[in-house]
Design a protein around this motif. Structure first.
Motif, short mmCIF file in Angstrom:
data_model
loop_
_atom_site.label_atom_id
_atom_site.label_comp_id
_atom_site.label_asym_id
_atom_site.label_seq_id
_atom_site.Cartn_x
_atom_site.Cartn_y
_atom_site.Cartn_z
N TRP A 39 0.87 -1.17 0.00
CA TRP A 39 0.00 0.00 0.00
C TRP A 39 0.90 1.22 0.00
CZ3 TRP A 39 -1.36 -4.52 2.51
CH2 TRP A 39 -2.57 -5.08 2.11
N ALA A 40 1.61 1.43 -1.11
CA ALA A 40 2.57 2.52 -1.22
C ALA A 40 2.75 2.88 -2.69
CB ALA A 40 3.89 2.16 -0.56
N TRP A 41 3.77 3.71 -2.96
CA TRP A 41 3.97 4.24 -4.30
C TRP A 41 5.45 4.26 -4.65
CZ3 TRP A 41 -0.62 5.74 -6.66
CH2 TRP A 41 -1.72 5.91 -5.80
N ASP A 42 5.74 3.97 -5.93
CA ASP A 42 7.08 4.15 -6.48
C ASP A 42 7.00 5.19 -7.58
OD1 ASP A 42 8.08 2.17 -4.84
OD2 ASP A 42 7.91 0.59 -6.36
N PHE A 43 8.04 6.02 -7.67
CA PHE A 43 8.07 7.09 -8.68
C PHE A 43 9.34 6.96 -9.52
CE2 PHE A 43 6.04 9.28 -4.89
CZ PHE A 43 4.74 9.01 -5.30
N VAL B 292 7.38 3.52 0.91
CA VAL B 292 6.87 2.50 1.83
C VAL B 292 5.49 2.93 2.30
CG1 VAL B 292 9.17 1.84 2.60
CG2 VAL B 292 7.93 3.63 3.83
N GLN B 293 4.79 2.00 2.93
CA GLN B 293 3.46 2.32 3.45
C GLN B 293 3.55 3.40 4.51
OE1 GLN B 293 0.98 -1.04 4.55
NE2 GLN B 293 0.14 0.12 6.26
N VAL B 294 2.71 4.40 4.40
CA VAL B 294 2.71 5.50 5.36
C VAL B 294 2.34 4.99 6.76
CG1 VAL B 294 1.59 7.67 6.00
CG2 VAL B 294 2.16 7.21 3.61
N GLN B 295 3.15 5.37 7.72
CA GLN B 295 2.90 5.01 9.11
C GLN B 295 2.13 6.14 9.80
OE1 GLN B 295 3.94 1.79 10.13
NE2 GLN B 295 4.22 1.79 7.89
N SER C 23 -2.49 10.35 12.74
CA SER C 23 -1.96 11.25 11.72
C SER C 23 -0.75 10.63 11.03
CB SER C 23 -1.58 12.59 12.34
OG SER C 23 -2.69 13.21 12.96
N PRO C 24 -0.57 10.87 9.73
CA PRO C 24 0.58 10.29 9.02
C PRO C 24 1.90 10.82 9.57
CG PRO C 24 -1.08 11.14 7.48
CD PRO C 24 -1.47 11.63 8.83
N VAL C 25 2.88 9.93 9.64
CA VAL C 25 4.23 10.32 10.03
C VAL C 25 4.93 10.89 8.80
CG1 VAL C 25 6.45 9.52 10.93
CG2 VAL C 25 4.29 8.56 11.83
N ALA C 26 5.36 12.15 8.86
CA ALA C 26 5.85 12.87 7.68
C ALA C 26 7.01 12.15 6.99
CB ALA C 26 6.27 14.28 8.08
N LYS C 27 7.94 11.57 7.76
CA LYS C 27 9.13 10.98 7.15
C LYS C 27 8.83 9.70 6.38
CE LYS C 27 10.58 8.40 11.28
NZ LYS C 27 11.67 8.21 12.27
N THR C 28 7.64 9.12 6.57
CA THR C 28 7.26 7.92 5.82
C THR C 28 6.40 8.23 4.60
OG1 THR C 28 5.24 7.51 7.12
CG2 THR C 28 7.31 6.61 7.97
N MET C 29 6.11 9.50 4.37
CA MET C 29 5.23 9.90 3.27
C MET C 29 5.98 9.90 1.94
SD MET C 29 2.11 11.03 2.51
CE MET C 29 1.44 11.80 3.99
N GLU D 29 -6.71 -3.96 2.84
CA GLU D 29 -6.77 -3.67 4.27
C GLU D 29 -6.24 -2.29 4.64
OE1 GLU D 29 -5.32 -5.75 8.50
OE2 GLU D 29 -4.68 -6.56 6.56
N TYR D 30 -5.12 -1.87 4.04
CA TYR D 30 -4.49 -0.61 4.41
C TYR D 30 -4.67 0.46 3.32
CZ TYR D 30 -2.41 -3.35 8.14
OH TYR D 30 -2.23 -4.16 9.24
N HIS D 31 -5.80 0.39 2.64
CA HIS D 31 -6.10 1.38 1.60
C HIS D 31 -6.03 2.81 2.14
CE1 HIS D 31 -8.33 3.63 -1.43
NE2 HIS D 31 -9.23 3.92 -0.53
N SER D 32 -6.51 3.01 3.36
CA SER D 32 -6.54 4.37 3.94
C SER D 32 -5.15 4.92 4.18
CB SER D 32 -7.34 4.38 5.24
OG SER D 32 -6.74 3.52 6.20
N ASN D 33 -4.13 4.05 4.25
CA ASN D 33 -2.75 4.50 4.47
C ASN D 33 -1.98 4.68 3.16
OD1 ASN D 33 -3.42 4.16 7.13
ND2 ASN D 33 -1.57 3.05 7.69
N MET D 34 -2.64 4.49 2.04
CA MET D 34 -1.96 4.60 0.74
C MET D 34 -1.97 6.06 0.31
SD MET D 34 -2.40 2.09 -2.51
CE MET D 34 -1.34 2.25 -3.95
#
Length: 295
Positions: A140-144, A156-159, A165-171, A234-239
């Motif tokens: 549940w993440a993105w590659d660019f 990586v998946q946002v923590q 709230s999302p942890v900025a360094k994992t965004m 399952e972790y769609h909301s963290n994508m």
């Protein structure tokens, strides 16, 4: 006489309500409650905003007329004191029935024409884009991939913290240079996702085995919110991800930073796709051959 007076009262009341409503509109309401920060975000957002707000204004006018007619009919043809029996029965008013048929058809054709024109402008390919990126969605993440520079960023998946709230360094962050024509190739490594930059007012599905494209020119610097808009597990909301539009100098510095790290050199592919049974793959045929050989 009473019916005329009632009709005048209803018309005046409707006009006053409409005037007060329109006069009290905030800038957000005038833009149809579209996301804050979307004004001038890309070369397409003015057209999308215009289509959205114009549609709502027309539909609001139609609604006010319909509600006004309903209110007028309820007042003008109400049962008066002393009246008994059934009211006069009216039917087959051809002019009114024709109007109620023709007007919706005209509105639908108009909405379709303006929507088709806007969509055609948005989807028109850019012949020689100044910038090319490839976005690969994965649960549940993105590659660019920055294809012209031959470097990549792997997300990586946002923590989230204790408050959710999302942890900025994992965004994951996608960098784009401002005022550069851009082609975004969209790929999926597993299931159907959807690439949505909220302030860009547009999203597009990412389908396994198929490459979709978006064409735009970012016209405003800043950080914009991105997320997957297709339920993908399952972790769609963290994508989540961010799009950071910067000046060319800052963009070049970011690319140089990626190039300095050997792990970021080269382009990522969809080779690690767990969904191997896609059109064009020979996995199913190979399995069938293996089973027949075993037999």
């Amino acid at each position: 006489m009473r019916s005329r007076r009632s009709m005048k009262i209803a018309a005046v009341s409707l006009t006053a309500i409409a005037g007060l409503t329109l006069a009290g509109c905030t800038p957000e309401q005038q833009r149809g409650f579209l996301p804050e920060g979307s004004e001038g975000a890309t070369n397409h957002t003015p057209d999308i905003t215009g289509l959205w707000t114009t549609s709502w204004i027309i539909l609001l006018i139609v609604g006010l007329i319909a509600w006004g007619l309903v209110a007028w009919a309820a007042v003008a043809y109400r049962r008066r004191r002393g009246e008994t029996g059934a009211p006069v029965q009216l039917r087959y008013n051809m002019p009114i029935e024709t109007l109620f048929t023709v007007l919706p058809v005209v509105l639908i054709i108009g909405f379709f024409a303006f929507t088709a024109k806007t969509m055609s402008d948005i989807e028109r390919p850019i012949a020689n884009p100044e910038n090319k990126v490839e976005v690969i969605a994965k649960r549940w993440a993105w590659d660019f991939n920055y294809t012209k520079e031959n470097v990549h960023f792997s997300g990586v998946q946002v923590q989230t913290d204790s408050s959710g709230s999302p942890v900025a360094k994992t965004m994951p962050v996608l960098y784009l240079p401002v005022n550069k024509t851009t082609e975004i190739a969209l790929e999926s490594r597993d299931v159907i996702h959807s690439f949505w930059v909220v302030e860009y007012l547009y999203k597009k599905d990412m389908i396994p085995g198929k490459t979709n494209y978006m064409y735009l020119t970012p016209t405003k610097t800043g950080t914009f919110t991105g997320k997957c808009a297709e339920l993908c597990g399952e972790y769609h909301s963290n994508m989540l991800f961010e799009v950071r539009v910067v000046e060319q100098v800052e963009y070049d510095a970011y690319i140089a930073g990626l190039k300095s790290n050997p792990d970021n050199q080269g382009l990522l592919t969809t080779d690690y796709n767990p969904n191997q049974n896609l059109p064009g793959n020979s996995v199913s045929e190979d399995k069938a051959h293996d089973k027949s050989s075993e037999g």
